[in-house]
Design an enzyme around this catalytic site. Structure first.
Site, PDB file in Angstrom:
ATOM      1  N   ARG A   1      10.254   0.487 -11.946  1.00  0.00           N
ATOM      2  CA  ARG A   1      11.228  -0.517 -11.554  1.00  0.00           C
ATOM      3  C   ARG A   1      10.499  -1.575 -10.745  1.00  0.00           C
ATOM      4  O   ARG A   1       9.529  -1.285 -10.051  1.00  0.00           O
ATOM      5  CB  ARG A   1      12.351   0.103 -10.705  1.00  0.00           C
ATOM      6  CG  ARG A   1      13.348   0.850 -11.560  1.00  0.00           C
ATOM      7  CD  ARG A   1      14.544   1.296 -10.752  1.00  0.00           C
ATOM      8  NE  ARG A   1      14.194   2.189  -9.679  1.00  0.00           N
ATOM      9  CZ  ARG A   1      14.417   1.944  -8.385  1.00  0.00           C
ATOM     10  NH1 ARG A   1      14.969   0.824  -8.004  1.00  0.00           N
ATOM     11  NH2 ARG A   1      14.071   2.824  -7.474  1.00  0.00           N
TER      12      ARG A   1
ATOM     13  N   ARG B   1      19.727  -5.875  -0.935  1.00  0.00           N
ATOM     14  CA  ARG B   1      19.612  -6.035   0.523  1.00  0.00           C
ATOM     15  C   ARG B   1      19.045  -7.401   0.881  1.00  0.00           C
ATOM     16  O   ARG B   1      18.483  -8.092   0.015  1.00  0.00           O
ATOM     17  CB  ARG B   1      18.766  -4.922   1.147  1.00  0.00           C
ATOM     18  CG  ARG B   1      17.480  -4.617   0.431  1.00  0.00           C
ATOM     19  CD  ARG B   1      16.785  -3.409   1.064  1.00  0.00           C
ATOM     20  NE  ARG B   1      15.543  -3.118   0.356  1.00  0.00           N
ATOM     21  CZ  ARG B   1      14.621  -2.262   0.752  1.00  0.00           C
ATOM     22  NH1 ARG B   1      14.789  -1.597   1.879  1.00  0.00           N
ATOM     23  NH2 ARG B   1      13.535  -2.059   0.050  1.00  0.00           N
TER      24      ARG B   1
ATOM     25  N   ARG C   1      23.267  12.525   8.809  1.00  0.00           N
ATOM     26  CA  ARG C   1      22.924  13.031  10.148  1.00  0.00           C
ATOM     27  C   ARG C   1      24.207  13.266  10.920  1.00  0.00           C
ATOM     28  O   ARG C   1      25.013  12.338  11.065  1.00  0.00           O
ATOM     29  CB  ARG C   1      22.081  12.004  10.888  1.00  0.00           C
ATOM     30  CG  ARG C   1      20.735  11.813  10.248  1.00  0.00           C
ATOM     31  CD  ARG C   1      19.796  11.150  11.244  1.00  0.00           C
ATOM     32  NE  ARG C   1      18.603  10.747  10.534  1.00  0.00           N
ATOM     33  CZ  ARG C   1      18.059   9.544  10.601  1.00  0.00           C
ATOM     34  NH1 ARG C   1      18.581   8.634  11.394  1.00  0.00           N
ATOM     35  NH2 ARG C   1      16.981   9.269   9.912  1.00  0.00           N
TER      36      ARG C   1
ATOM     37  N   ARG D   1      18.733  15.033  -2.677  1.00  0.00           N
ATOM     38  CA  ARG D   1      19.471  15.139  -1.413  1.00  0.00           C
ATOM     39  C   ARG D   1      19.837  13.733  -0.943  1.00  0.00           C
ATOM     40  O   ARG D   1      19.164  12.744  -1.264  1.00  0.00           O
ATOM     41  CB  ARG D   1      18.640  15.872  -0.354  1.00  0.00           C
ATOM     42  CG  ARG D   1      17.263  15.309  -0.093  1.00  0.00           C
ATOM     43  CD  ARG D   1      16.508  16.128   0.914  1.00  0.00           C
ATOM     44  NE  ARG D   1      17.045  15.990   2.256  1.00  0.00           N
ATOM     45  CZ  ARG D   1      16.731  15.013   3.099  1.00  0.00           C
ATOM     46  NH1 ARG D   1      15.889  14.077   2.754  1.00  0.00           N
ATOM     47  NH2 ARG D   1      17.266  14.969   4.300  1.00  0.00           N
TER      48      ARG D   1
ATOM     49  N   GLU E   1      16.948  -9.225  -2.160  1.00  0.00           N
ATOM     50  CA  GLU E   1      16.193  -8.333  -3.046  1.00  0.00           C
ATOM     51  C   GLU E   1      17.057  -7.920  -4.244  1.00  0.00           C
ATOM     52  O   GLU E   1      18.180  -7.458  -4.071  1.00  0.00           O
ATOM     53  CB  GLU E   1      15.801  -7.101  -2.220  1.00  0.00           C
ATOM     54  CG  GLU E   1      14.786  -6.230  -2.882  1.00  0.00           C
ATOM     55  CD  GLU E   1      14.335  -5.090  -1.956  1.00  0.00           C
ATOM     56  OE1 GLU E   1      13.853  -5.346  -0.849  1.00  0.00           O
ATOM     57  OE2 GLU E   1      14.477  -3.937  -2.381  1.00  0.00           O
TER      58      GLU E   1
ATOM     59  N   ASP F   1       4.133   6.274   0.438  1.00  0.00           N
ATOM     60  CA  ASP F   1       4.236   5.430   1.618  1.00  0.00           C
ATOM     61  C   ASP F   1       2.815   5.114   2.079  1.00  0.00           C
ATOM     62  O   ASP F   1       1.850   5.782   1.675  1.00  0.00           O
ATOM     63  CB  ASP F   1       5.013   6.151   2.721  1.00  0.00           C
ATOM     64  CG  ASP F   1       6.507   5.837   2.655  1.00  0.00           C
ATOM     65  OD1 ASP F   1       6.854   4.706   2.274  1.00  0.00           O
ATOM     66  OD2 ASP F   1       7.310   6.726   2.984  1.00  0.00           O
TER      67      ASP F   1
ATOM     68  N   TYR G   1       5.243   7.347  -6.073  1.00  0.00           N
ATOM     69  CA  TYR G   1       5.559   6.536  -4.910  1.00  0.00           C
ATOM     70  C   TYR G   1       4.818   7.107  -3.706  1.00  0.00           C
ATOM     71  O   TYR G   1       4.917   8.293  -3.408  1.00  0.00           O
ATOM     72  CB  TYR G   1       7.074   6.500  -4.617  1.00  0.00           C
ATOM     73  CG  TYR G   1       7.312   5.645  -3.402  1.00  0.00           C
ATOM     74  CD1 TYR G   1       7.363   4.252  -3.530  1.00  0.00           C
ATOM     75  CD2 TYR G   1       7.374   6.200  -2.133  1.00  0.00           C
ATOM     76  CE1 TYR G   1       7.492   3.447  -2.420  1.00  0.00           C
ATOM     77  CE2 TYR G   1       7.511   5.394  -1.011  1.00  0.00           C
ATOM     78  CZ  TYR G   1       7.566   4.021  -1.169  1.00  0.00           C
ATOM     79  OH  TYR G   1       7.675   3.216  -0.053  1.00  0.00           O
TER      80      TYR G   1
HETATM   81  P1  FDA Z   1      -1.308  -1.165  -3.873  1.00  0.00           P
HETATM   82  O1  FDA Z   1      -0.380  -1.483  -4.982  1.00  0.00           O
HETATM   83  O2  FDA Z   1      -0.968  -1.634  -2.518  1.00  0.00           O
HETATM   84  O3  FDA Z   1      -2.752  -1.749  -4.237  1.00  0.00           O
HETATM   85  C1  FDA Z   1      -3.287  -1.697  -5.533  1.00  0.00           C
HETATM   86  C2  FDA Z   1      -4.124  -2.945  -5.749  1.00  0.00           C
HETATM   87  O4  FDA Z   1      -4.847  -2.810  -6.976  1.00  0.00           O
HETATM   88  C3  FDA Z   1      -3.293  -4.217  -5.869  1.00  0.00           C
HETATM   89  O5  FDA Z   1      -3.691  -5.145  -4.879  1.00  0.00           O
HETATM   90  C4  FDA Z   1      -3.597  -4.711  -7.278  1.00  0.00           C
HETATM   91  O6  FDA Z   1      -3.682  -6.135  -7.367  1.00  0.00           O
HETATM   92  C5  FDA Z   1      -4.953  -4.081  -7.553  1.00  0.00           C
HETATM   93  N1  FDA Z   1      -5.251  -3.911  -8.987  1.00  0.00           N
HETATM   94  C6  FDA Z   1      -4.482  -3.290  -9.911  1.00  0.00           C
HETATM   95  N2  FDA Z   1      -5.090  -3.331 -11.119  1.00  0.00           N
HETATM   96  C7  FDA Z   1      -6.259  -3.992 -10.953  1.00  0.00           C
HETATM   97  C8  FDA Z   1      -7.313  -4.368 -11.815  1.00  0.00           C
HETATM   98  N3  FDA Z   1      -7.292  -4.064 -13.135  1.00  0.00           N
HETATM   99  N4  FDA Z   1      -8.370  -5.067 -11.329  1.00  0.00           N
HETATM  100  C9  FDA Z   1      -8.403  -5.403 -10.004  1.00  0.00           C
HETATM  101  N5  FDA Z   1      -7.420  -5.066  -9.137  1.00  0.00           N
HETATM  102  C10 FDA Z   1      -6.368  -4.378  -9.590  1.00  0.00           C
HETATM  103  N6  FDA Z   1       5.242   2.097   2.570  1.00  0.00           N
HETATM  104  C11 FDA Z   1       5.486   2.362   3.881  1.00  0.00           C
HETATM  105  O7  FDA Z   1       4.786   3.190   4.466  1.00  0.00           O
HETATM  106  N7  FDA Z   1       6.485   1.716   4.544  1.00  0.00           N
HETATM  107  C12 FDA Z   1       7.284   0.786   3.941  1.00  0.00           C
HETATM  108  O8  FDA Z   1       8.178   0.230   4.562  1.00  0.00           O
HETATM  109  C13 FDA Z   1       7.039   0.496   2.566  1.00  0.00           C
HETATM  110  N8  FDA Z   1       7.791  -0.417   1.916  1.00  0.00           N
HETATM  111  C14 FDA Z   1       7.607  -0.617   0.566  1.00  0.00           C
HETATM  112  C15 FDA Z   1       8.429  -1.525  -0.105  1.00  0.00           C
HETATM  113  C16 FDA Z   1       8.252  -1.725  -1.463  1.00  0.00           C
HETATM  114  C17 FDA Z   1       9.146  -2.699  -2.186  1.00  0.00           C
HETATM  115  C18 FDA Z   1       7.269  -0.992  -2.162  1.00  0.00           C
HETATM  116  C19 FDA Z   1       7.105  -1.138  -3.640  1.00  0.00           C
HETATM  117  C20 FDA Z   1       6.432  -0.128  -1.495  1.00  0.00           C
HETATM  118  C21 FDA Z   1       6.593   0.061  -0.122  1.00  0.00           C
HETATM  119  N9  FDA Z   1       5.752   0.912   0.584  1.00  0.00           N
HETATM  120  C22 FDA Z   1       5.997   1.171   1.907  1.00  0.00           C
HETATM  121  C23 FDA Z   1       4.632   1.590  -0.094  1.00  0.00           C
HETATM  122  C24 FDA Z   1       3.295   0.837   0.035  1.00  0.00           C
HETATM  123  O9  FDA Z   1       3.405  -0.412  -0.584  1.00  0.00           O
HETATM  124  C25 FDA Z   1       2.203   1.721  -0.623  1.00  0.00           C
HETATM  125  O10 FDA Z   1       2.011   2.855   0.157  1.00  0.00           O
HETATM  126  C26 FDA Z   1       0.882   1.047  -0.759  1.00  0.00           C
HETATM  127  O11 FDA Z   1       1.045  -0.137  -1.480  1.00  0.00           O
HETATM  128  C27 FDA Z   1      -0.070   1.973  -1.497  1.00  0.00           C
HETATM  129  O12 FDA Z   1      -1.323   1.396  -1.564  1.00  0.00           O
HETATM  130  P2  FDA Z   1      -2.195   1.440  -2.881  1.00  0.00           P
HETATM  131  O13 FDA Z   1      -3.532   1.004  -2.459  1.00  0.00           O
HETATM  132  O14 FDA Z   1      -2.057   2.755  -3.548  1.00  0.00           O
HETATM  133  O15 FDA Z   1      -1.509   0.416  -3.898  1.00  0.00           O
END
Ligand code: FDA
Length: 378
Positions: free
Chosen positions: A256, A287, A177, A173, A310, A360, A358
């Protein structure tokens, strides 16, 4: 002696650690990065004092009352409301597409019903045909003029692929709006942490039963807290990439990534808003973020500003994995990794990397709270 090892100090890992420590357990959190917060991490730019989001703009929003109550234990939120604009052929439009975008684009003054009828008429070009690719899918959803102006070029840049060669399934989708509501999110609550993301995250781990170890890779067998040292001894919550955990035995899951080009400019305001998309393909970036606008309530320098352009591309091993590509092959591989994960009952895979989806921030927190309730507290 620790009761639980949490790998990854992102929002999933921090939530698990905080809840389990509150329940009386000793928790060790390990992260390979030199900071907590995962991708939501932010820091103060030394030259300007402006809070910058190192891994891309993070705006907190949720309609989940439990998550909202939970995060408010650690931080208050500003009343920031996210709005996005897009530049197309030298003109700026509001995004997502709303009545303002439509009337500006068609040089019209349509009301909601007339606009709806116009878009339906333009989308009818695809009537009776199943879209064979993303290009046709876009046309079938919002008609050719709006799709080609606002979606086609942006999507081509995001995927570095002509949308005619991308599967239709990538978009199910496209929000339009039929009102002048230009809010980017439509959740009940949104805002930014008043003292910044890092202050929020530090409060989550400020507990005598939580130990945090930074700069340590859990998959490095030589590390003090590693897969080798914990196996069979202590339960683990693993929020790193699931394919890497299993040595890529079933193949790489495709992601990606994003490259950021940072710049400090000698002006007090570069673009007048926090996020400006660039819809056209001849502009190489997708952006520009201007971080001062996330906190209009703060006093920032009047003569300097920090921006990040970006650029999106396919990730290779070693890149930061940002958005799952999720092809049928990826889903097949994910199933195989899930089967491998089931053979390690003491290791619980969570978060966006551990489950290849993905999430949030509010979803990562909600999912972590469920893991605590349904798996770890039993
Ligand atoms: P996250 O990736 O944050 O943490 C995982 C951690 O594990 C990392 O710090 C990594 O270093 C660690 N790790 C991995 N392997 C390891 C290993 N072998 N040993 C030790 N450490 C290790 N959400 C939202 O609500 N609003 C927003 O505006 C945005 N904007 C946004 C922009 C972009 C570009 C992205 C990619 C994502 C967002 N998000 C977002 C999503 C948000 O980033 C996401 O919800 C959180 O990162 C999820 O948290 P996690 O703990 O799952 O992963």
């Amino acid at each position: 002696m620790t009761d639980l090892v949490v790998v990854g100090a992102g929002l999933f890992g921090l939530t698990v650690a905080e809840r389990m420590a509150a329940a009386g357990r000793h928790v060790t959190v390990v992260d390979r990065r030199d900071h907590i917060g995962g991708n939501a991490y932010s820091e103060t730019d030394a030259a300007t004092g402006i809070e910058v989001h190192r891994y891309g703009a993070h705006l907190f929003h949720t309609s989940n009352a439990r998550v909202w109550e939970y995060v408010n234990r650690f931080t208050a939120f500003t009343d920031y409301t996210h709005r996005v604009f897009t530049t197309h052929r030298g003109e700026v439009f509001p995004m997502p597409i709303n009545l303002g975008t439509i009337n500006q684009f068609f040089r019209s003054a349509l009301g909601p019903d007339a606009a709806r009828a116009l878009i339906a008429q333009q989308a009818a070009e695809m009537a009776g045909r199943t879209p064979a690719n993303l290009d046709e899918q876009g046309v079938s959803l919002i008609g050719r003029p709006l799709y080609e102006a606002f979606i086609r070029g942006y999507t081509a840049k995001q995927w570095q692929t002509d949308p005619r060669e991308l599967p239709a399934s990538i978009i199910s989708r496209l929000p339009v709006r039929y009102s002048y509501d230009s809010r980017y999110f439509s959740d009940t609550w949104e805002g930014l942490p008043v003292d910044g993301y890092t202050a929020w995250f530090e409060r989550m781990i400020d507990h005598p039963r939580i130990e945090v170890r930074l700069g340590e890779d859990f998959l490095d067998d030589g590390a003090e807290v590693s897969r080798a040292s914990t196996r069979g001894r202590v339960p683990v919550v693993f929020t790193g990439p699931v394919d890497r955990y299993f040595g890529y035995a079933e193949g790489d899951l495709a992601w990606r990534t994003i490259d950021f080009e940072w710049e400090t400019l000698p002006v007090g305001d570069f673009q007048g808003t926090s996020v400006m998309n660039y819809a056209d393909e001849d502009v190489p970036f997708t952006r520009i973020h201007e971080f001062r606008h996330f906190h209009p309530e703060r006093t920032y320098p009047a003569d300097r500003t920090v921006i990040a352009r970006e650029f999106s591309r396919a990730a290779v091993r070693g890149d930061e994995p940002y958005y799952p590509v999720n092809t049928p092959l990826d889903r097949e591989r994910l199933e195989a990794y899930r089967a491998l994960a089931a053979s390690e009952p003491d290791v619980h895979f969570g978060g966006r990397l551990g489950t290849y989806q993905y999430l949030d921030m509010h979803m990562a927190i909600a999912s972590a709270l469920s893991m605590v309730d349904n798996v770890l507290s039993r």
